[in-house]
Enzyme design. Sequence first.
Site, PDB file in Angstrom:
ATOM      1  N   TYR A  58      -4.136  -2.075   0.034  1.00  0.00           N
ATOM      2  CA  TYR A  58      -3.845  -0.665  -0.207  1.00  0.00           C
ATOM      3  C   TYR A  58      -4.325   0.121   0.998  1.00  0.00           C
ATOM      4  CZ  TYR A  58      -3.991   3.956  -2.422  1.00  0.00           C
ATOM      5  OH  TYR A  58      -3.802   5.284  -2.727  1.00  0.00           O
ATOM      6  N   ASP A 108      -7.826  -1.899   8.498  1.00  0.00           N
ATOM      7  CA  ASP A 108      -8.187  -0.850   7.554  1.00  0.00           C
ATOM      8  C   ASP A 108      -9.568  -1.203   7.007  1.00  0.00           C
ATOM      9  OD1 ASP A 108      -8.627   0.739   5.372  1.00  0.00           O
ATOM     10  OD2 ASP A 108      -6.584   0.595   4.584  1.00  0.00           O
ATOM     11  N   LYS A 159     -14.801   6.537   3.353  1.00  0.00           N
ATOM     12  CA  LYS A 159     -15.867   6.244   2.378  1.00  0.00           C
ATOM     13  C   LYS A 159     -17.278   6.419   2.934  1.00  0.00           C
ATOM     14  CE  LYS A 159     -12.748   3.502  -0.461  1.00  0.00           C
ATOM     15  NZ  LYS A 159     -12.383   4.127  -1.710  1.00  0.00           N
TER      16      LYS A 159
END
Length: 423
Positions: free
Chosen positions: A144, A239, A267
Amino acid sequence: MKNNRSKEIFDRLKKSIPGGVNSPVRAFKSVNSDPIVIKSGKGSIIKDEDGNQYIDFVGSWGPLILGHAHPSVIKAVLEAVEKGVSFGASTELEAELAEMIVKAVPSIEMIRFVNSGTEATMSAVRLARAYTKRDIIIKFEGCYHGHADLFLSKSGSGMAEMDEPVSAGIPDSTISETITLPYNDLESIERIFNKKGNKIAAVIVEPIAGNMGVILPIPDFLERLRGITEEYGSILIFDEVITGFRVNYGGAQKIYNICPDITCLGKIIGGGFPVGAYGGNHDIMKMIAPQGSVYQAGTLSGNPVAMSAGLATLKNLNNKVYSDLENRGAYVEGLLINTFKEENITVQIPRCGSMFGLFFSPSTINNWNDVLSSKLEFFKDFHLKMLKNGIYLPPSPFESYFISTSHTIEDIIKFSSAIKKSK
Ligand code: HOZ
């Protein structure tokens, strides 16, 4: 377990917000129940609106490596807030955080801050396409990379729960340049590069997949991605929105010793505030406006409060902290495997440091098909039982579990006891 207040608030949320949530996976659809509504968090513990208390293994989906409301993050944020919450102009805090990241992440010589992981990956692809003057993007099933149009086919996380493999509202023309391959499958990579290599702008990958549960790369997977992208002049994008500063001080690229061309972060570098970033070497990064012709902008990018939270978080992290997290991670893994064994349940717990996955399966999970072949139906029941016993897990089998520096051995033992109690 009392849940009247949570129910009441969630009913209210559903009236004005689609599904009652601002991000689909939070709706607990995968586990067929209503979500708890959170009131507060401190350390490893969260409390809901009914006064129930839980040990939190979600950690806001990854950012909270220090746990909830860590004193040094709160202090830094309060200090920043008092000076003004946003200027939409340069601050020294941006330089400080950028320099810390450049020093820590091998592939990053320059970095651009944005507001989310989605913005980071979307901008990274734009940059890769501009740099290579090519269009095709390779991604992997179950990975994702946020919700930009070009990524929303066979994606993990909340997208994995949708009935259709591609989100509605995406024109074929937008997704037609995205090719999705199975994770950890070297053969399909060779095949596609043999066929279309000179047209491939970039390969984007989670070096440790964290959005279909946790899946570790098989030996050679990342090496081959690096090798073949170099061979064909394509860009390799890691990623590391989840893994950056999670698996060590830097990212998975340090563990596997692979240097991608562009790295996406988010994050942890925002310490719980909305931050994303993408970075690479000078040669690539100088293509971004105003230095170059790749446009990308944002009113709140580099926001001083978010920068302060990220800085305070990174300042708390060092090799000793990561080695403690590794020990605690190994303890969770071992204890959970034994606990399930005693209950005659076979599980897989793929783990890297303080992030881990849980699959009800007798065999190793290497890709999305393996995830689907695991006993996903066990998860609903398991999740509800854990919740009733004070353990808060991601409400979906397609997400990572996280521990923070504030999780104690007692917290971990309570997780194991909850499994025993709920048989
Ligand atoms: N993609 C995020 C988890 N992997 C979603 C988090 C959220 O719903 O807040």
